[in-house]
Design a protein around this motif. Structure first.
Motif, PDB file in Angstrom:
ATOM      1  N   UNK A  59       0.818  -1.229   0.000  1.00 33.11           N
ATOM      2  CA  UNK A  59       0.000   0.000   0.000  1.00 33.11           C
ATOM      3  C   UNK A  59       0.849   1.275   0.000  1.00 33.11           C
ATOM      4  N   UNK A  60       1.966   1.268   0.705  1.00 30.58           N
ATOM      5  CA  UNK A  60       2.837   2.447   0.716  1.00 30.58           C
ATOM      6  C   UNK A  60       3.486   2.657  -0.653  1.00 30.58           C
ATOM      7  N   UNK A  61       3.866   1.583  -1.324  1.00 32.99           N
ATOM      8  CA  UNK A  61       4.477   1.705  -2.648  1.00 32.99           C
ATOM      9  C   UNK A  61       3.465   2.182  -3.685  1.00 32.99           C
ATOM     10  N   UNK A  63       1.138   4.495  -3.174  1.00 31.28           N
ATOM     11  CA  UNK A  63       0.764   5.900  -2.964  1.00 31.28           C
ATOM     12  C   UNK A  63       1.745   6.855  -3.621  1.00 31.28           C
ATOM     13  N   UNK A  64       1.215   8.003  -4.030  1.00 27.86           N
ATOM     14  CA  UNK A  64       2.045   9.093  -4.528  1.00 27.86           C
ATOM     15  C   UNK A  64       2.780   9.661  -3.317  1.00 27.86           C
ATOM     16  N   UNK A  65       4.106   9.819  -3.424  1.00 26.68           N
ATOM     17  CA  UNK A  65       4.919  10.250  -2.279  1.00 26.68           C
ATOM     18  C   UNK A  65       5.848  11.389  -2.651  1.00 26.68           C
ATOM     19  N   UNK A  66       6.428  11.955  -1.626  1.00 26.56           N
ATOM     20  CA  UNK A  66       7.471  12.947  -1.808  1.00 26.56           C
ATOM     21  C   UNK A  66       8.676  12.244  -2.427  1.00 26.56           C
ATOM     22  N   UNK A  67       9.332  12.835  -3.405  1.00 23.70           N
ATOM     23  CA  UNK A  67      10.479  12.179  -4.033  1.00 23.70           C
ATOM     24  C   UNK A  67      11.643  11.915  -3.074  1.00 23.70           C
ATOM     25  N   UNK A  68      11.711  12.623  -1.949  1.00 27.70           N
ATOM     26  CA  UNK A  68      12.777  12.398  -0.982  1.00 27.70           C
ATOM     27  C   UNK A  68      12.476  11.276   0.001  1.00 27.70           C
ATOM     28  N   UNK A  69      11.268  10.781  -0.017  1.00 28.02           N
ATOM     29  CA  UNK A  69      10.877   9.679   0.869  1.00 28.02           C
ATOM     30  C   UNK A  69      11.644   8.415   0.455  1.00 28.02           C
ATOM     31  N   UNK A  70      12.177   7.673   1.427  1.00 20.29           N
ATOM     32  CA  UNK A  70      12.945   6.464   1.101  1.00 20.29           C
ATOM     33  C   UNK A  70      12.089   5.431   0.367  1.00 20.29           C
ATOM     34  N   UNK A  72      10.360   5.981  -2.066  1.00 17.96           N
ATOM     35  CA  UNK A  72      10.446   6.310  -3.490  1.00 17.96           C
ATOM     36  C   UNK A  72      11.641   5.668  -4.165  1.00 17.96           C
ATOM     37  N   UNK A  73      12.673   5.325  -3.404  1.00 17.57           N
ATOM     38  CA  UNK A  73      13.910   4.814  -3.998  1.00 17.57           C
ATOM     39  C   UNK A  73      14.172   3.340  -3.697  1.00 17.57           C
ATOM     40  N   UNK A  74      13.748   2.844  -2.561  1.00 18.73           N
ATOM     41  CA  UNK A  74      14.047   1.460  -2.175  1.00 18.73           C
ATOM     42  C   UNK A  74      13.020   0.525  -2.804  1.00 18.73           C
ATOM     43  N   UNK A  89      11.623  -7.429  -6.413  1.00 20.55           N
ATOM     44  CA  UNK A  89      11.663  -6.049  -6.891  1.00 20.55           C
ATOM     45  C   UNK A  89      10.236  -5.546  -7.083  1.00 20.55           C
ATOM     46  N   UNK A  90       9.930  -4.408  -6.458  1.00 16.15           N
ATOM     47  CA  UNK A  90       8.615  -3.788  -6.590  1.00 16.15           C
ATOM     48  C   UNK A  90       8.743  -2.617  -7.564  1.00 16.15           C
ATOM     49  N   UNK A  91       7.992  -2.682  -8.670  1.00 13.76           N
ATOM     50  CA  UNK A  91       8.037  -1.673  -9.708  1.00 13.76           C
ATOM     51  C   UNK A  91       6.646  -1.097  -9.928  1.00 13.76           C
ATOM     52  N   UNK A  92       6.557   0.207 -10.028  1.00 14.73           N
ATOM     53  CA  UNK A  92       5.295   0.835 -10.390  1.00 14.73           C
ATOM     54  C   UNK A  92       5.058   0.622 -11.881  1.00 14.73           C
ATOM     55  N   UNK A  93       3.833   0.232 -12.251  1.00 14.70           N
ATOM     56  CA  UNK A  93       3.553  -0.036 -13.661  1.00 14.70           C
ATOM     57  C   UNK A  93       2.688   1.032 -14.305  1.00 14.70           C
ATOM     58  N   UNK A  94       1.665   1.513 -13.605  1.00 16.98           N
ATOM     59  CA  UNK A  94       0.849   2.600 -14.151  1.00 16.98           C
ATOM     60  C   UNK A  94       0.066   3.251 -13.031  1.00 16.98           C
ATOM     61  N   UNK A  95      -0.369   4.469 -13.292  1.00 14.46           N
ATOM     62  CA  UNK A  95      -1.166   5.208 -12.336  1.00 14.46           C
ATOM     63  C   UNK A  95      -2.639   4.879 -12.578  1.00 14.46           C
ATOM     64  N   UNK A  96      -3.344   4.564 -11.509  1.00 15.01           N
ATOM     65  CA  UNK A  96      -4.752   4.168 -11.590  1.00 15.01           C
ATOM     66  C   UNK A  96      -5.590   5.158 -10.790  1.00 15.01           C
TER      67      UNK A  96
END
Length: 113
Positions: A59-61, A63-70, A72-74, A89-96
């Motif tokens: 659920x956290x992955x 959500x739209x987040x601040x780019x500095x939030x960890x 966003x990168x991990x 590996x968790x990858x975003x595929x599309x915005x729904x």
């Protein structure tokens, strides 16, 4: 009233490290997160122990987040078996676009949570 919000669909895929895999994972195995649904391709098997390690982060992955939030990168999660070399590996595929009214019966009100 517009009750829409955006979340990301995800792909969770098994990747390898330099250590051997000892669980039932295979490189390339994956499942999708589409909205609130987990979608498993054939044959549809995924380790419940690995799933237990991955589920709390999804659920956290999404959500739209601040780019500095960890979050966003991990993107990699280790297999919970300390002897297994698998990573997920968790990858975003599309915005729904989702709607509050289709996700809950609790009404929106004017006060933020």
């Amino acid at each position: 009233m517009d009750d829409s919000f955006e979340i990301y669909d995800l792909k969770v895929e098994v990747t390898a490290t330099d250590r051997p895999m000892v669980c039932s994972h295979h490189v390339g195995d994956y499942f999708l997160v589409e909205g609130e649904n987990l979608v498993f391709p054939e044959p549809g098997a995924f380790s419940m122990y690995a799933m237990a390690a991955i589920l709390p982060l999804l659920p956290a992955k999404q959500r739209v987040r601040d780019p500095n939030d960890w979050m966003s990168t991990d993107a990699y999660i280790a297999c919970p078996d300390p002897n297994c070399g698998a990573r997920f590996k968790i990858t975003r595929t599309k915005l729904r676009r989702q709607h509050h009214s289709t996700c809950t019966r609790v009404p929106l009100d004017d006060e933020p949570i």
